[in-house]
Design an enzyme around this catalytic site. Structure first.
Site, PDB file in Angstrom:
ATOM      1  N   HIS A  59       4.513  -3.062  -7.437  1.00 36.22           N
ATOM      2  CA  HIS A  59       4.905  -1.930  -6.604  1.00 36.22           C
ATOM      3  C   HIS A  59       4.391  -2.160  -5.185  1.00 36.22           C
ATOM      4  O   HIS A  59       3.278  -2.668  -4.995  1.00 36.22           O
ATOM      5  CB  HIS A  59       4.343  -0.627  -7.164  1.00 36.22           C
ATOM      6  CG  HIS A  59       4.895   0.592  -6.497  1.00 36.22           C
ATOM      7  ND1 HIS A  59       6.249   0.769  -6.284  1.00 36.22           N
ATOM      8  CD2 HIS A  59       4.279   1.688  -5.961  1.00 36.22           C
ATOM      9  CE1 HIS A  59       6.444   1.919  -5.658  1.00 36.22           C
ATOM     10  NE2 HIS A  59       5.276   2.489  -5.453  1.00 36.22           N
ATOM     11  N   HIS A  71       6.004   4.692   0.400  1.00 35.42           N
ATOM     12  CA  HIS A  71       6.560   3.796  -0.613  1.00 35.42           C
ATOM     13  C   HIS A  71       7.807   4.420  -1.231  1.00 35.42           C
ATOM     14  O   HIS A  71       7.985   5.633  -1.225  1.00 35.42           O
ATOM     15  CB  HIS A  71       5.520   3.482  -1.700  1.00 35.42           C
ATOM     16  CG  HIS A  71       4.995   4.682  -2.426  1.00 35.42           C
ATOM     17  ND1 HIS A  71       5.064   4.840  -3.794  1.00 35.42           N
ATOM     18  CD2 HIS A  71       4.376   5.819  -1.971  1.00 35.42           C
ATOM     19  CE1 HIS A  71       4.511   5.991  -4.154  1.00 35.42           C
ATOM     20  NE2 HIS A  71       4.086   6.602  -3.068  1.00 35.42           N
ATOM     21  N   CYS A 160      11.576  -0.856  -3.964  1.00 36.85           N
ATOM     22  CA  CYS A 160      10.409  -0.672  -3.093  1.00 36.85           C
ATOM     23  C   CYS A 160      10.093  -1.917  -2.275  1.00 36.85           C
ATOM     24  O   CYS A 160       9.564  -1.831  -1.163  1.00 36.85           O
ATOM     25  CB  CYS A 160       9.192  -0.253  -3.920  1.00 36.85           C
ATOM     26  SG  CYS A 160       8.708  -1.447  -5.192  1.00 36.85           S
TER      27      CYS A 160
END
Length: 254
Positions: A59, A71, A160
């Protein structure tokens, strides 16, 4: 309406012994709290690219300063409400899964603790791939803040990693979903044994597969092939399930 959809999905997944929790579930919130860790944010600078390795993926986020990170996360809730207080709550697994299915996401701003969820944080680990292309911290933060809000989600073309590489390097790419090979630094970081490091380790998808998935006609083609198999081979789990699952998967990831 969101509650109605959630209720229907809960009833459906209950048959498979997979119960989804409601928004703001106290149980899930408690689980989140268990993973909260205090991080030394003094080593972060505005514009830094933060990575948090997970079991199956990594992530990514952009550090904005003052303990805040921008994010991108799949989230179904913005499709049903504009209530910022509800949307800003920690994204539950149900919201995330439904967001992936509905191809809906939100670029949100959270604290470092909420962003990292107890995982280790790598800082600017991708800079080695973009030599002489790193933008100034001020420009990176400005780009990230401009994009905050609801957006479309695509596993292959808008995740992301695309968001952070666009902000920091000027072009959105994803090494997790493109054909690529790990660097020596990455191999050392993951501490892979020498016998598991053959040259040319492919991470997930080759370019040919991505081209097929990108062409949404493949969804129709797979559905027609499935119907043809049902017609010639008869109605059975071996023909019906692929007819449903394969087109749905191609549509979702595309």
């Amino acid at each position: 309406m969101y509650e109605a959809v959630s209720l229907l999905l809960e009833k459906f997944f209950l048959l498979a012994n997979f119960k989804l929790l409601s928004i703001g579930s106290s149980v899930e919130e408690e689980e989140k709290k268990k993973h909260v860790t205090s991080y030394d944010i003094t080593c972060f600078k505005p514009g830094d690219l933060l990575e948090v390795p997970r079991t199956l993926f990594i992530h990514f986020g952009i550090y904005l300063g003052d303990n805040m990170v921008a994010h991108l996360m799949p989230d179904i809730l913005p499709a049903f409400t504009n209530d910022h207080r509800q949307i800003q709550k920690v994204v539950t697994n149900k919201r995330l899964v439904l967001g992936v299915i509905a191809k809906t996401a939100r670029i949100r701003v959270d604290t470092v603790d909420d962003f990292a969820y107890g995982g280790c944080i790598l800082v600017n680990h991708m800079d080695v791939h973009f030599k002489n292309k790193v933008l100034s911290g001020e420009e990176v933060v400005c780009r990230a803040k401009k994009l905050v809000g609801t957006t479309e989600y695509s596993l292959l073309w808008n995740n992301c990693e695309h968001f952070v590489t666009h902000c920091r390097y000027g072009s959105g790419v994803s090494f997790q979903t493109d054909k690529q090979y790990p660097s020596k630094q990455e191999l050392q970081y993951w501490k892979l044994p020498f016998w598991s490091q053959p040259p040319g380790i492919e991470i997930k998808f080759c370019e040919i597969v991505k081209m097929i998935i990108r062409d949404q006609r493949s969804v129709l083609a797979s559905m027609l092939l499935g119907l043809a198999s049902i017609f010639y081979l008869g109605l059975a789990p071996s023909t019906t399930l692929p007819t449903i699952i394969i087109p749905f998967t191609l549509w979702m990831v595309g």
